[in-house]
Design a protein around this motif. Structure first.
Motif, PDB file in Angstrom:
ATOM      1  N   ILE A  69      45.993  23.159  -0.548  1.00 34.28           N
ATOM      2  CA  ILE A  69      45.236  23.748  -1.621  1.00 34.28           C
ATOM      3  C   ILE A  69      43.675  22.983  -1.437  1.00 34.28           C
ATOM      4  N   THR A  70      43.965  21.751  -1.249  1.00 33.92           N
ATOM      5  CA  THR A  70      42.589  20.960  -1.176  1.00 33.92           C
ATOM      6  C   THR A  70      42.120  21.255   0.149  1.00 33.92           C
ATOM      7  N   ARG A  71      42.740  21.516   1.251  1.00 34.69           N
ATOM      8  CA  ARG A  71      41.939  22.011   2.536  1.00 34.69           C
ATOM      9  C   ARG A  71      41.437  23.212   2.343  1.00 34.69           C
ATOM     10  N   GLN A  72      42.131  24.204   1.701  1.00 30.63           N
ATOM     11  CA  GLN A  72      41.672  25.316   1.516  1.00 30.63           C
ATOM     12  C   GLN A  72      40.374  25.590   0.572  1.00 30.63           C
ATOM     13  N   LYS A  73      40.244  24.488  -0.345  1.00 25.38           N
ATOM     14  CA  LYS A  73      39.218  24.470  -1.386  1.00 25.38           C
ATOM     15  C   LYS A  73      37.896  24.026  -0.494  1.00 25.38           C
ATOM     16  N   ARG A  74      38.151  22.797   0.266  1.00 20.41           N
ATOM     17  CA  ARG A  74      36.982  22.409   1.221  1.00 20.41           C
ATOM     18  C   ARG A  74      36.330  23.418   2.180  1.00 20.41           C
ATOM     19  N   ARG A  75      37.384  24.436   2.779  1.00 15.93           N
ATOM     20  CA  ARG A  75      36.814  25.594   3.270  1.00 15.93           C
ATOM     21  C   ARG A  75      36.321  26.703   2.870  1.00 15.93           C
ATOM     22  N   LEU A  76      36.513  26.686   1.526  1.00 17.27           N
ATOM     23  CA  LEU A  76      36.104  27.987   0.609  1.00 17.27           C
ATOM     24  C   LEU A  76      35.092  27.389  -0.253  1.00 17.27           C
ATOM     25  N   ILE A  77      34.342  26.204  -0.198  1.00 20.86           N
ATOM     26  CA  ILE A  77      33.568  25.747  -1.147  1.00 20.86           C
ATOM     27  C   ILE A  77      32.680  26.617  -1.901  1.00 20.86           C
ATOM     28  N   GLU A  78      31.751  27.551  -0.931  1.00 22.73           N
ATOM     29  CA  GLU A  78      30.734  28.761  -1.205  1.00 22.73           C
ATOM     30  C   GLU A  78      31.328  29.682  -1.913  1.00 22.73           C
ATOM     31  N   ALA A  79      32.599  30.095  -1.931  1.00 21.38           N
ATOM     32  CA  ALA A  79      33.128  31.159  -2.447  1.00 21.38           C
ATOM     33  C   ALA A  79      33.578  30.584  -3.901  1.00 21.38           C
ATOM     34  N   ILE A  80      34.269  29.185  -3.966  1.00 18.25           N
ATOM     35  CA  ILE A  80      34.306  28.555  -5.469  1.00 18.25           C
ATOM     36  C   ILE A  80      33.080  28.472  -6.148  1.00 18.25           C
ATOM     37  N   LYS A  81      32.063  28.012  -5.534  1.00 13.05           N
ATOM     38  CA  LYS A  81      31.009  27.988  -6.168  1.00 13.05           C
ATOM     39  C   LYS A  81      30.413  29.294  -6.780  1.00 13.05           C
ATOM     40  N   ALA A  82      30.608  30.336  -6.118  1.00 15.14           N
ATOM     41  CA  ALA A  82      29.822  31.710  -6.283  1.00 15.14           C
ATOM     42  C   ALA A  82      30.929  32.299  -7.169  1.00 15.14           C
ATOM     43  N   GLY A  83      31.902  31.840  -7.460  1.00 14.72           N
ATOM     44  CA  GLY A  83      33.197  32.414  -8.519  1.00 14.72           C
ATOM     45  C   GLY A  83      33.980  33.610  -7.825  1.00 14.72           C
ATOM     46  N   ARG A  84      33.736  33.609  -6.815  1.00 10.57           N
ATOM     47  CA  ARG A  84      34.763  34.608  -5.831  1.00 10.57           C
ATOM     48  C   ARG A  84      36.300  34.313  -5.963  1.00 10.57           C
ATOM     49  N   ILE A  85      36.375  32.951  -5.901  1.00  8.78           N
ATOM     50  CA  ILE A  85      37.793  32.580  -5.910  1.00  8.78           C
ATOM     51  C   ILE A  85      38.005  31.472  -6.892  1.00  8.78           C
ATOM     52  N   ALA A  86      39.217  31.126  -7.530  1.00  9.12           N
ATOM     53  CA  ALA A  86      39.416  30.134  -8.209  1.00  9.12           C
ATOM     54  C   ALA A  86      40.925  29.519  -7.947  1.00  9.12           C
ATOM     55  N   PHE A  87      41.024  28.170  -7.850  1.00 11.63           N
ATOM     56  CA  PHE A  87      42.238  27.533  -7.855  1.00 11.63           C
ATOM     57  C   PHE A  87      42.560  26.799  -9.044  1.00 11.63           C
ATOM     58  N   ARG A  88      43.764  27.291  -9.577  1.00 15.43           N
ATOM     59  CA  ARG A  88      44.209  26.496 -11.027  1.00 15.43           C
ATOM     60  C   ARG A  88      45.434  25.840 -10.968  1.00 15.43           C
ATOM     61  N   ASP A  89      45.753  24.920 -11.473  1.00 18.82           N
ATOM     62  CA  ASP A  89      46.656  23.805 -11.603  1.00 18.82           C
ATOM     63  C   ASP A  89      47.579  24.664 -12.617  1.00 18.82           C
ATOM     64  N   ILE A  90      48.974  24.921 -12.242  1.00 18.73           N
ATOM     65  CA  ILE A  90      49.712  25.444 -13.102  1.00 18.73           C
ATOM     66  C   ILE A  90      50.252  24.557 -14.163  1.00 18.73           C
ATOM     67  N   ASN A  91      50.195  23.233 -13.848  1.00 18.31           N
ATOM     68  CA  ASN A  91      50.713  22.308 -14.634  1.00 18.31           C
ATOM     69  C   ASN A  91      50.029  22.097 -15.956  1.00 18.31           C
ATOM     70  N   LEU A  92      48.803  22.688 -15.745  1.00 19.84           N
ATOM     71  CA  LEU A  92      47.903  22.465 -17.118  1.00 19.84           C
ATOM     72  C   LEU A  92      47.873  23.676 -17.951  1.00 19.84           C
ATOM     73  N   GLU A  93      48.237  24.578 -17.284  1.00 24.43           N
ATOM     74  CA  GLU A  93      48.387  25.950 -18.050  1.00 24.43           C
ATOM     75  C   GLU A  93      49.751  26.646 -17.758  1.00 24.43           C
ATOM     76  N   PRO A  94      50.590  25.804 -18.085  1.00 29.89           N
ATOM     77  CA  PRO A  94      52.177  26.314 -17.560  1.00 29.89           C
ATOM     78  C   PRO A  94      52.673  27.890 -18.263  1.00 29.89           C
ATOM     79  N   ALA A  95      51.943  28.400 -19.201  1.00 25.89           N
ATOM     80  CA  ALA A  95      52.365  29.804 -19.636  1.00 25.89           C
ATOM     81  C   ALA A  95      51.416  30.806 -18.964  1.00 25.89           C
ATOM     82  N   ALA A  96      50.369  30.421 -18.148  1.00 26.34           N
ATOM     83  CA  ALA A  96      49.447  31.215 -17.763  1.00 26.34           C
ATOM     84  C   ALA A  96      49.850  32.602 -17.053  1.00 26.34           C
TER      85      ALA A  96
END
Length: 126
Positions: free
Chosen positions: A21-48
């Motif tokens: 995911i870290t690799r993908q985030k680097r490749r998708l930095i512009e999409a992340i900044k624009a809010g088109r894609i988000a990556f979320r850690d399930i350990n921080l929101e276990p019931a998400a």
């Protein structure tokens, strides 16, 4: 900000998953900044994703994502969705997501995910 077209839920406690995911985030930095894609850690929101019937263990075992329509994607389908929006990786989605290859892609992903999950459990990551 509008809802992301894809929200990917992953397990940061798995070094292989987190690295991918870290690799993908680097490749998708512009999409992340624009809010088109988000990556979320399930350990921080276990019931998400409990509303979808997905437990914390389900998400630790396989990638999960939701699209902007609220549809749940699981496993290989998440990888394909991410590849589709990653610059230079659309060919991976076309190759592994075509109707002939898709059943094998899902099978291979699931077997790898099972092995990775067992390895992480053996190593006490959760």
């Amino acid at each position: 900000m509008p809802k992301p077209a894809l929200t990917v839920w992953y397990n940061t406690r798995c070094p292989v998953c987190d690295g991918g995911i870290t690799r993908q985030k680097r490749r998708l930095i512009e999409a992340i900044k624009a809010g088109r894609i988000a990556f979320r850690d399930i350990n921080l929101e276990p019931a998400a994703l409990a509303g979808y019937g997905a437990s914390l263990e389900d998400i630790r075992r396989r990638l999960h994502a939701t699209d902007d329509q609220g549809k749940l994607l699981v496993g290989a389908d998440v990888a394909l969705a991410v590849w589709r929006v990653t610059p230079g990786e659309g060919w991976l989605a076309a190759l592994f997501g075509n109707p002939v290859a898709l059943p094998l892609t899902r099978f291979a992903y699931d077997r790898f995910a099972d092995l990775l999950y067992a390895w992480n459990r053996r190593n006490g990551r959760w």
